[in-house]
Design a protein around this motif. Structure first.
Motif, mmCIF file in Angstrom:
data_model
loop_
_atom_site.group_PDB
_atom_site.id
_atom_site.type_symbol
_atom_site.label_atom_id
_atom_site.label_comp_id
_atom_site.label_asym_id
_atom_site.label_seq_id
_atom_site.Cartn_x
_atom_site.Cartn_y
_atom_site.Cartn_z
ATOM 1 N N HIS A 54 0.854 -1.188 0.000
ATOM 2 C CA HIS A 54 0.000 0.000 0.000
ATOM 3 C C HIS A 54 0.890 1.238 0.000
ATOM 4 O O HIS A 54 1.306 1.719 1.053
ATOM 5 C CB HIS A 54 -0.935 0.000 1.205
ATOM 6 N N ALA A 56 0.236 4.344 -0.705
ATOM 7 C CA ALA A 56 -0.347 5.545 -0.096
ATOM 8 C C ALA A 56 -0.157 5.523 1.414
ATOM 9 O O ALA A 56 0.121 6.550 2.033
ATOM 10 C CB ALA A 56 -1.823 5.652 -0.449
ATOM 11 N N ALA A 87 -6.683 11.145 -2.068
ATOM 12 C CA ALA A 87 -6.506 10.951 -3.512
ATOM 13 C C ALA A 87 -5.528 9.825 -3.801
ATOM 14 O O ALA A 87 -5.762 9.002 -4.693
ATOM 15 C CB ALA A 87 -6.012 12.250 -4.151
ATOM 16 N N ARG A 88 -4.444 9.743 -3.045
ATOM 17 C CA ARG A 88 -3.475 8.664 -3.249
ATOM 18 C C ARG A 88 -4.087 7.307 -2.942
ATOM 19 O O ARG A 88 -3.838 6.331 -3.641
ATOM 20 C CB ARG A 88 -2.237 8.895 -2.391
ATOM 21 N N LEU A 90 -7.311 6.475 -3.061
ATOM 22 C CA LEU A 90 -8.310 6.161 -4.084
ATOM 23 C C LEU A 90 -7.643 5.690 -5.370
ATOM 24 O O LEU A 90 -8.126 4.775 -6.027
ATOM 25 C CB LEU A 90 -9.176 7.389 -4.355
ATOM 26 N N TYR A 91 -6.514 6.268 -5.712
ATOM 27 C CA TYR A 91 -5.787 5.887 -6.920
ATOM 28 C C TYR A 91 -5.328 4.426 -6.871
ATOM 29 O O TYR A 91 -5.280 3.751 -7.884
ATOM 30 C CB TYR A 91 -4.600 6.822 -7.128
ATOM 31 N N GLU A 92 -4.995 3.951 -5.675
ATOM 32 C CA GLU A 92 -4.525 2.569 -5.563
ATOM 33 C C GLU A 92 -5.598 1.593 -5.095
ATOM 34 O O GLU A 92 -5.302 0.445 -4.794
ATOM 35 C CB GLU A 92 -3.291 2.480 -4.678
#
Length: 113
Positions: A54, A56, A87-88, A90-92
């Protein structure tokens, strides 16, 4: 050949549909703004897809965040999340949801005696 005039097609549901779409977008924007992790609050980091790493979460820990334990339905509680964690995450494929820090305090243990 007879001339035909095309009558304008009106649909009464069209304004209602447009209004419902705008209301849905507004509700989504407000929810994201309110639930986005903010400095000074805690965040619940909840992976939605299985991942071995992970990035983020590693990024947040490298920027001053700390882990406080497991979340109520999985995931982890992150204290002092840096700006941009939502945002980070959600991107992953994870959610980072803001929660009040007071909910992250350890339970008081009654004195023995």
């Amino acid at each position: 050949m007879p001339a035909t005039s095309a009558a304008p097609v009106t649909c009464a549901a069209s304004p209602r549909l447009a209004l419902a779409a705008q209301a849905s977008v507004l509700a989504l924007v407000i929810a994201v703004a309110e639930l986005a992790p903010r400095p000074g609050l805690a965040a619940w980091y909840l992976p939605l897809v299985p991942a071995r790493h992970h990035a983020a979460l590693d990024w947040a820990l490298a920027h001053g965040a700390a882990l406080n334990g497991n979340g109520p339905f999985g995931g982890l509680i992150v204290i002092a999340p840096p700006h941009g964690l939502g945002a980070r995450a959600l991107y992953e494929g994870a959610l980072a949801i803001s929660i009040p820090s007071i909910l992250c305090q350890p339970r008081e243990v009654p004195p023995h005696g």
